[in-house]
Design a protein around this motif. Structure first.
Motif, short mmCIF file in Angstrom:
data_model
loop_
_atom_site.label_atom_id
_atom_site.label_comp_id
_atom_site.label_asym_id
_atom_site.label_seq_id
_atom_site.Cartn_x
_atom_site.Cartn_y
_atom_site.Cartn_z
N LEU A 20 0.83 -1.21 0.00
CA LEU A 20 0.00 0.00 0.00
C LEU A 20 0.86 1.26 0.00
N SER A 21 1.99 1.20 0.69
CA SER A 21 2.88 2.36 0.74
C SER A 21 3.50 2.63 -0.63
N VAL A 22 3.91 1.57 -1.30
CA VAL A 22 4.48 1.74 -2.64
C VAL A 22 3.43 2.29 -3.60
N PHE A 23 2.20 1.78 -3.49
CA PHE A 23 1.12 2.28 -4.33
C PHE A 23 0.91 3.79 -4.11
N ALA A 24 0.91 4.21 -2.84
CA ALA A 24 0.74 5.63 -2.53
C ALA A 24 1.92 6.45 -3.03
N LEU A 25 3.13 5.89 -2.89
CA LEU A 25 4.33 6.60 -3.33
C LEU A 25 4.31 6.84 -4.84
N VAL A 26 3.87 5.83 -5.57
CA VAL A 26 3.81 5.96 -7.03
C VAL A 26 2.91 7.13 -7.42
N PHE A 27 1.76 7.22 -6.80
CA PHE A 27 0.83 8.28 -7.19
C PHE A 27 1.23 9.63 -6.59
N PHE A 28 1.93 9.62 -5.47
CA PHE A 28 2.45 10.87 -4.93
C PHE A 28 3.46 11.49 -5.90
N TYR A 29 4.27 10.66 -6.52
CA TYR A 29 5.28 11.16 -7.45
C TYR A 29 4.67 11.67 -8.75
N MET A 30 3.38 11.42 -8.97
CA MET A 30 2.74 11.96 -10.16
C MET A 30 2.78 13.50 -10.16
N ILE A 31 2.80 14.11 -8.98
CA ILE A 31 2.80 15.57 -8.90
C ILE A 31 4.10 16.15 -9.48
N PRO A 32 5.28 15.73 -8.98
CA PRO A 32 6.50 16.27 -9.61
C PRO A 32 6.67 15.85 -11.06
#
Length: 814
Positions: A378-390
């Protein structure tokens, strides 16, 4: 949208940067003061002495031989001189197979590049459909070389479909040959290995609790009952994480004591002193030598107490054990079968080699592993989409013209010609590289939290996470967010039915962004790898301020190893880009070829002279590499189908439907044919090696050989023999072990000829009959190329791995 001029500016900047890095490396590597930074592997192996010992004062720091400056490129032919067998002897199979990935890229993409440029570029250029769309879409000259420039319903799409078939067949053919070769290399290497502890040992987890019995008693009874003819002994696993921290603290204190004693020996007229307050900045001033002696003495008492707790308190014994067998065949049967009717108990797997064990994670309860994996997923999934911003921000830099239409007030800032070329041609790739810089470290920490118990597994899991991140964010994210920014004006002013057509035309245009990324990461980035600027600066800073003893200097050298968690996913991204854009925008392929050629040369040099691998997995990562190249093929086929559907090529698009089916069938065949060689050990091979060993060494004491192979490394830092006996493998083994015997019976870490931290190295000779060689009184292994090992001299001695390079390490100073 980057134009040809922008690409040219980016190419100029990156070529100049790469050339500067390579030139700086060629000069810095021949300076005596930098010798330990650029040739650390030879120091670790004990085959290179510091050039600073026998020189005048200036010569200790600067190379005064003018002639060597005219041969600053000689590192290139020297890197290419060694054969693959010599690379295996020198650095191991993992390093040799890692280099083969780059040669595989060249074998795949060189023919593809030639055909694509000769056939598809003329087909795309001569159509000219983008001329009619330039008022609706942001286009550039480079887009006219892509499939976007072909008119809808054109018969020219049959060229693209035909080459997609040809490229798929060629890629699958090369993958099959490479998988076959690597699998054979792995099996031959394992067959030619001398006796090693992991060949006889199985890791057993989830040992059930039996009231009134210790874990050791339970393990001993279970395997004597179920493996009566092959069970030999076992090593209980203790939760020694707290003890390990104390040992590291003692090492630091011992280092300070050594430093102060050396300081006093050099200046006996003045004893060193220090303050005992915070960080040595305040408090009472005391004698440093006596202070550190007292600190070590006090810490030794704590260590003894902690050791006694570990070996006597049952709560420190984990439901995990390393179980050893008297034959490879017995270990293979146990590791590859279910031990209990309850499939959640007595879980067995091959034990990692002792150097590969990540001891800290053995203390994690088995029941918590599933929870940990869920949380990390779940953390990796969230990290992937968090990086969509930069990533979206980076894409806005790459598409300034599209952004201008939405925000005209920015036009005055970015319309300057050179600034605009810099922003579009160089900055996007650099910004993306910076955003990705810390990600591999974060993913490695996540993998450790998951609970994997081998360094090799940790790196493969971190590489897997990084690959999915690169696929979603760098590839798909760049296309989606880039298209949204680039064609935002068109999206806002056209009907919904025209949006698929706009997307179909604009996706190939993202090749310009990936070209800039390849030049930043694959050209300048690879050149910076050989310069080793960060290790160079850190080494000299440590040498100036922290190095107190020779042991400190060896630690400051820190050669590192191939960074598999980062390099493998990056490599797979280049395969993805090449396969996707080979038919869509073939002008990208030459940039990828430059990357594969330069990276192969650089990493070959680093593996020979710098990297010091921590473990040997015998190419266990190869099935992952193969699977992800297959995934890249599938993505390229599906993307081409989607593009043709937007081009109204209804007659030609169905011809591509069969390609994914054939590709998946090929992958399934390769998986069934070759992957077992990477997951299991054939009983036939195990029995053959056992028979040979019993024939050549009938008096071998295998129990003594395996006695403390999987003893926690921290216990080896002390010489208290009673502790070794208490944590010995076989609790029924009652003989007294002398210090010398303890050393002989410990094959892990192996005894080395040159340097104790050097990995096992292997001697390869051309095929010849087994032979015995007597080298004075020392016992050595001598064995043939991919043949069974032969003992020399004394059969009960532990193996020593001897390396005889075909040519000694070059000395650039003479």
């Amino acid at each position: 949208m980057a134009t040809l001029e922008d690409i040219g500016v980016s190419a100029f900047i990156n070529i100049l940067t790469a050339f500067t890095f390579l030139l700086a490396f060629a000069i810095l590597r021949i300076q005596p003061i930098n010798d330990r930074v650029y040739f650390p592997k030879w120091y670790i192996n004990g085959e290179r002495a510091s050039p600073r010992r026998s020189r005048n004062f200036v010569g200790k720091f600067v190379n005064l031989n003018v002639m060597t400056y005219f041969t600053f490129l000689n590192w290139m032919p020297q890197a290419m001189r060694r054969s693959e067998a010599e690379i295996i002897s020198h650095a191991g199979v993992d390093s040799a197979v890692f280099l083969r990935i780059y040669t595989l890229g060249l074998k795949i993409f060189v023919p593809m590049t030639v055909l694509a440029l000769l056939i598809l570029i003329p087909v795309n250029v001569s159509s000219g459909t983008l001329f009619f769309l330039k008022k609706e879409l942001v286009v550039s000259d480079i887009d006219k070389l892509s499939i976007s420039n072909v008119r809808p319903e054109s018969i020219r799409f049959f060229f693209h479909i035909g080459l997609q078939y040809l490229f798929t067949i060629w890629t699958c053919y090369m993958l099959y040959k490479e998988y076959d070769y690597v699998a054979s290399m792995r099996m031959h290497f394992l067959a030619s290995q001398p006796r090693r502890a992991e060949q006889f040992t199985v890791l057993v987890r989830s040992v059930p609790h039996v009231p009134g019995h210790s874990v050791s008693d339970t393990v001993d009874h279970f395997f004597q009952t179920n493996h009566p003819n092959h069970y030999l002994c076992h090593q209980a696993v203790y939760n020694a994480n707290k003890y390990a921290k104390l040992v590291r603290r003692r090492d630091r204190l011992q280092n300070w004591l050594d430093y102060n004693q050396l300081k006093f020996e050099r200046h006996p007229e003045k004893r060193p002193t220090r303050k005992i307050g915070f960080l040595g900045l305040c408090g009472e001033r005391v004698d440093s030598i006596e202070y550190y002696k007292q600190q070590i003495k006090h810490l030794d008492k704590i260590l003894i107490s902690e050791r006694q707790k570990i070996v006597k308190d049952s709560k420190y014994i984990l439901p995990v054990a390393f179980v050893s067998f008297n034959s490879r065949w017995g270990a293979a049967v146990c590791a590859q079968t279910q031990q209990s009717k309850n499939p959640t108990l007595w879980l067995t797997n091959w034990a990692p080699e002792p150097r590969d064990v990540f001891w800290r994670n053995l203390a994690i309860p088995f029941v918590s592993l599933s929870i940990r994996k869920l949380i990390i997923s779940l953390s990796v999934f969230a990290l992937v989409f968090f990086y969509m911003i930069p990533i979206a921000f980076v894409q806005s830099l790459a598409n300034l013209e599209g952004l201008e239409r939405v925000a005209p007030f920015l036009r005055s800032v970015i319309e300057l010609k050179f600034i605009k070329s810099f922003l579009q041609g160089f900055l996007p790739g650099l910004a993306l590289k910076i955003f990705l810089y810390i990600l591999p470290t974060v993913l490695m920490i996540m993998s450790k939290i998951e609970g994997h118990i081998a360094f090799s597994t940790l790196e493969r899991k971190a590489a897997s996470k990084y690959y999915y991140f690169m696929l979603v964010n760098v590839f798909l994210g760049s296309i989606v967010t880039g298209t949204a920014f680039e064609q935002l004006h068109s999206f806002l002013h056209q009907s919904a039915t025209d949006i698929p057509r706009t997307i179909g035309v604009s996706i190939p245009m993202k090749a310009t962004f990936f070209i800039t990324y390849i030049m930043v990461d694959g050209w300048a980035g690879i050149a910076s790898e050989i310069l080793r600027l960060k290790p160079l600066v850190i080494f000299h800073l440590k040498n100036m301020f922290l190095v107190k003893t020779e042991r400190d200097r060896e630690n400051a050298m820190n050669p590192g190893s191939v960074d598999f968690p980062e390099t493998l996913p990056s490599l797979q991204l280049y395969f993805l880009l090449g396969l996707v854009y080979a038919v869509v925008t073939p002008i990208l392929l030459p940039f990828i070829l430059v990357f594969f050629a330069l990276a192969y040369l650089v990493y070959r040099h680093q593996i020979i002279n710098v990297y010091h691998q921590q473990y040997e997995s015998v190419a266990a990562f190869w099935p992952h590499v193969h699977s992800r190249i297959i995934a890249s093929l599938l993505i390229s086929q599906l993307l081409l189908m989607g593009l043709l559907s937007t081009k109204k090529a209804a007659n030609s698009t169905p011809l591509l439907v069969v390609l994914p089916i054939l590709t998946l069938s090929f992958h399934k065949y390769c998986k069934n044919r070759f992957e077992p060689a990477f997951r299991k050990y054939p009983l036939e091979e195990a029995m053959a090696k056992d028979i040979l060993e019993r024939t050549t060494e009938p008096g071998l004491n295998l129990k003594a050989y395996l006695a403390d192979a999987y003893l926690h490394p921290i216990y080896r830092s002390f010489e208290e023999e009673e502790v070794l006996v208490q944590v010995r493998v076989d609790k029924h083994q009652t003989q007294t072990v002398s210090p010398s015997t303890s050393e002989i019976s410990s094959p892990s870490p192996p005894r080395y000829v040159h340097h104790p931290s050097s990995p096992p190295r292997y001697v390869y000779h051309p095929p010849s009959p087994p032979h015995y060689v007597d080298h004075s009184s020392s016992s050595q292994y001598v064995y043939d190329h991919f043949s069974q090992p032969q003992y020399v001299d004394h059969p009960s001695s532990p193996p020593q791995y001897v390396y005889d390079p075909s040519s000694p390490p070059h000395d650039v100073y003479h």
